[in-house]
Write a protein that holds these residues in place. Structure first.
Motif, mmCIF file in Angstrom:
data_model
loop_
_atom_site.group_PDB
_atom_site.id
_atom_site.type_symbol
_atom_site.label_atom_id
_atom_site.label_comp_id
_atom_site.label_asym_id
_atom_site.label_seq_id
_atom_site.Cartn_x
_atom_site.Cartn_y
_atom_site.Cartn_z
ATOM 1 N N GLY A 255 0.801 -1.216 0.000
ATOM 2 C CA GLY A 255 0.000 0.000 0.000
ATOM 3 C C GLY A 255 0.833 1.263 0.000
ATOM 4 N N SER A 256 2.045 1.179 0.507
ATOM 5 C CA SER A 256 2.918 2.349 0.634
ATOM 6 C C SER A 256 3.866 2.442 -0.559
ATOM 7 C CB SER A 256 3.729 2.245 1.927
ATOM 8 O OG SER A 256 4.836 3.115 1.911
ATOM 9 N N LEU A 257 3.962 3.652 -1.123
ATOM 10 C CA LEU A 257 4.901 3.866 -2.225
ATOM 11 C C LEU A 257 6.330 3.625 -1.770
ATOM 12 C CD1 LEU A 257 5.553 4.781 -5.095
ATOM 13 C CD2 LEU A 257 5.535 7.150 -4.270
ATOM 14 N N TRP A 258 6.644 4.019 -0.535
ATOM 15 C CA TRP A 258 7.978 3.814 0.012
ATOM 16 C C TRP A 258 8.313 2.321 0.071
ATOM 17 C CZ3 TRP A 258 12.607 5.108 0.413
ATOM 18 C CH2 TRP A 258 13.452 4.720 1.459
ATOM 19 N N ASP A 259 7.332 1.507 0.499
ATOM 20 C CA ASP A 259 7.546 0.060 0.551
ATOM 21 C C ASP A 259 7.716 -0.531 -0.844
ATOM 22 O OD1 ASP A 259 7.489 -0.034 3.273
ATOM 23 O OD2 ASP A 259 5.412 -0.741 3.429
ATOM 24 N N LYS A 260 6.990 0.002 -1.809
ATOM 25 C CA LYS A 260 7.106 -0.480 -3.195
ATOM 26 C C LYS A 260 8.529 -0.279 -3.736
ATOM 27 C CE LYS A 260 2.287 0.539 -4.539
ATOM 28 N NZ LYS A 260 1.856 -0.798 -4.952
ATOM 29 N N LEU A 261 9.164 0.803 -3.284
ATOM 30 C CA LEU A 261 10.507 1.122 -3.759
ATOM 31 C C LEU A 261 11.586 0.394 -2.959
ATOM 32 C CD1 LEU A 261 10.113 4.972 -4.329
ATOM 33 C CD2 LEU A 261 10.123 3.176 -6.080
ATOM 34 N N ARG A 262 11.451 0.407 -1.642
ATOM 35 C CA ARG A 262 12.555 -0.097 -0.834
ATOM 36 C C ARG A 262 12.606 -1.619 -0.747
ATOM 37 N NH1 ARG A 262 11.526 0.384 5.630
ATOM 38 N NH2 ARG A 262 9.288 -0.050 5.709
ATOM 39 N N ILE A 263 11.528 -2.310 -1.095
ATOM 40 C CA ILE A 263 11.543 -3.773 -1.006
ATOM 41 C C ILE A 263 12.685 -4.377 -1.810
ATOM 42 C CG2 ILE A 263 9.905 -4.057 -2.922
ATOM 43 C CD1 ILE A 263 8.879 -6.561 -1.532
ATOM 44 N N TRP A 264 13.061 -3.736 -2.916
ATOM 45 C CA TRP A 264 14.102 -4.280 -3.786
ATOM 46 C C TRP A 264 15.471 -4.266 -3.109
ATOM 47 C CZ3 TRP A 264 12.344 -6.389 -8.213
ATOM 48 C CH2 TRP A 264 11.037 -6.031 -8.600
ATOM 49 N N PHE A 265 15.680 -3.351 -2.176
ATOM 50 C CA PHE A 265 17.011 -3.194 -1.588
ATOM 51 C C PHE A 265 17.053 -3.529 -0.101
ATOM 52 C CE2 PHE A 265 16.535 -0.380 -5.223
ATOM 53 C CZ PHE A 265 17.617 -0.771 -5.995
ATOM 54 N N MET A 266 15.957 -4.037 0.413
ATOM 55 C CA MET A 266 15.927 -4.458 1.809
ATOM 56 C C MET A 266 16.600 -5.818 1.963
ATOM 57 S SD MET A 266 14.574 -2.032 3.551
ATOM 58 C CE MET A 266 14.043 -2.763 5.101
ATOM 59 N N ARG A 267 16.799 -6.230 3.205
ATOM 60 C CA ARG A 267 17.415 -7.531 3.461
ATOM 61 C C ARG A 267 16.560 -8.639 2.867
ATOM 62 N NH1 ARG A 267 21.776 -7.950 6.697
ATOM 63 N NH2 ARG A 267 21.405 -10.194 6.828
ATOM 64 N N THR A 268 17.204 -9.686 2.439
ATOM 65 C CA THR A 268 16.517 -10.810 1.825
ATOM 66 C C THR A 268 15.436 -11.350 2.767
ATOM 67 O OG1 THR A 268 18.602 -11.385 0.768
ATOM 68 C CG2 THR A 268 16.857 -13.022 0.690
ATOM 69 N N GLY A 269 14.264 -11.530 2.226
ATOM 70 C CA GLY A 269 13.148 -12.044 3.013
ATOM 71 C C GLY A 269 12.255 -10.956 3.580
ATOM 72 N N TRP A 270 12.739 -9.682 3.561
ATOM 73 C CA TRP A 270 11.894 -8.601 4.074
ATOM 74 C C TRP A 270 10.703 -8.386 3.149
ATOM 75 C CZ3 TRP A 270 9.886 -4.033 2.318
ATOM 76 C CH2 TRP A 270 9.343 -3.165 3.277
#
Length: 412
Positions: A255-270
């Protein structure tokens, strides 16, 4: 010099010897479909690499020419030794972050998807690692390591890693305190919790001991190979896209634009909290683990193996001659190779449309060969066209016989 090309015959010789060792020791470390899938990923990777490796080479050369702090000479032996060790240090961090960041794991996960562990697994390489991989070796350029030295030690590092992908070599005592061995690399390919994300070195295990990522292989904890999100496919194209698709789906659901972007660079499994709540993912119980398997008649397996041999030959030819070809020719070659390996994967999965795709693949070989001849990639004589005709007819007859036998088979 293309060291990987010259090593190909030795790779397959050692695979044959490992198969003999399997038989002699009563082990079963190979399954045909799994081995073909691993080797298909490798063939696809080397073929696409003819197009993509230029990214890393150009950026490295540019950084070396413009920003290199020192002028190191390839005439000095110590430069080669330094570059060999420093490359492995850079590789360690490339490899480690390849396990610790989502978008990097999407590329690297291909190498870990096999649920077997043998020398064919070593050749199971990603086709998308070039997107970010070049970044990790720029420190070598900045310190002045010449491109020739860089390319050579990179090839030697890759070649070293081949032999450690086996279950037939036990622990090696003192050797394992310094170097990567089959035992500590088996740990790296495990999905057991105690083993996951350990032993990242390419040649030296020293980096893992230094940075706290070393784990010894334990007698009481047999290794279970594979990934916690199983591929469940013999399709090499899907193997390269699977985890990207997982990330894309989670990003689309967030739902969050920030989450849509940062998921690619977060720790594996996040995963975004709202996505994880609505679409929970459960991890498999390793005590109940079953390897992916699709029943396939022996004749279908033999047919797949024979067809795959031709793609190995074609891939080797492209590896030897592709450097002098135009981008258009390489794009066409990659498309032909990718389609053929995709069809072979569908065949091994016994998909309903596999027979039609295989017939289409055989029909497309003639125009593909004609285009290769016109482009100067592959000079063809009358004998060559005759061989293609004979191969196509033999394959067509085999398809007809197998389809009839399948149609007449009595359900068990």
């Amino acid at each position: 010099m293309n060291y990987v090309l010259y090593a190909v015959p030795f790779f397959f010789l050692l695979i044959a010897l490992e198969l003999l060792a399997d038989r002699w020791r009563g082990m079963r470390t190979y399954r045909l479909a799994d081995a073909i899938n691993s080797l298909s990923a490798g063939v696809l990777s080397t073929t696409l690499g003819l197009l993509t490796k230029v990214v890393g080479l150009l950026t490295y050369t540019f950084a070396w020419q413009n920003w290199g702090v020192f002028e190191l000479s390839a005439q000095n032996l110590w430069v080669w030794v330094f570059a060999f060790v420093f490359y492995d240090f850079c590789y360690y961090w490339n490899h480690r972050l390849g396990h610790e960041r989502n978008v990097l794991w999407a590329a690297h996960s291909v190498h870990h998807q096999s649920e077997e562990y043998n020398l064919s697994t070593a050749l199971r390489q990603t086709s998308t690692g070039w997107i970010f991989g070049w970044i990790f070796y720029l420190p070598m350029a900045l310190l002045g390591v010449p491109p020739l030295v860089f390319l050579t030690v990179a090839a030697l590092n890759l070649l070293y890693q081949f032999w450690v992908h086996t279950r037939h070599i036990p622990k090696l005592g003192w050797f394992e305190w310094v170097f990567i061995s089959p035992s500590n690399h088996r740990v790296h390919h495990a999905q057991n919790v105690v083993y996951m994300d350990r032993n990242y070195g390419g040649v030296f295990i020293l980096w893992d001991r230094l940075f706290g990522t070393f784990q010894e292989e334990l007698d009481e904890e047999p290794v279970v190979f594979g990934v916690t999100t199983p591929l469940a496919s013999w399709n090499p194209l899907w193997a390269n896209l699977q985890f990207y698709a997982v990330l894309w789906q989670d990003a689309a659901r967030a739902g969050s634009l920030w989450d849509k972007l940062r998921i690619w660079f977060m720790r594996t499994g996040w995963r975004p909290a709202d996505v994880a709540a609505r679409y929970p993912q459960s991890k498999a119980d390793l005590s109940q683990f079953e390897k992916f398997h699709v029943p396939l008649r022996p004749a279908h397996q033999v047919y797949a193996a024979v067809q795959f041999v031709l793609y190995v030959a074609a891939g080797s030819y492209l590896l030897a001659n592709g450097a002098t070809q135009s981008v258009a020719v390489l794009l066409g070659s990659c498309a032909w190779m990718a389609f053929g390996l995709y069809v072979l994967g569908m065949w091994l999965e016994n998909r309903p449309h596999a027979l039609g795709l295989e017939a289409l693949r055989l029909l497309l070989n003639a125009p593909a060969l004609w285009l290769a001849e016109q482009a100067g990639l592959l000079p063809i004589t009358g004998l060559g066209w005759g061989m293609l005709l004979g191969y196509s007819l033999a394959s067509g007859v085999a398809l007809v016989l197998m389809s009839r036998r399948s149609a007449n088979a009595v359900p068990a």
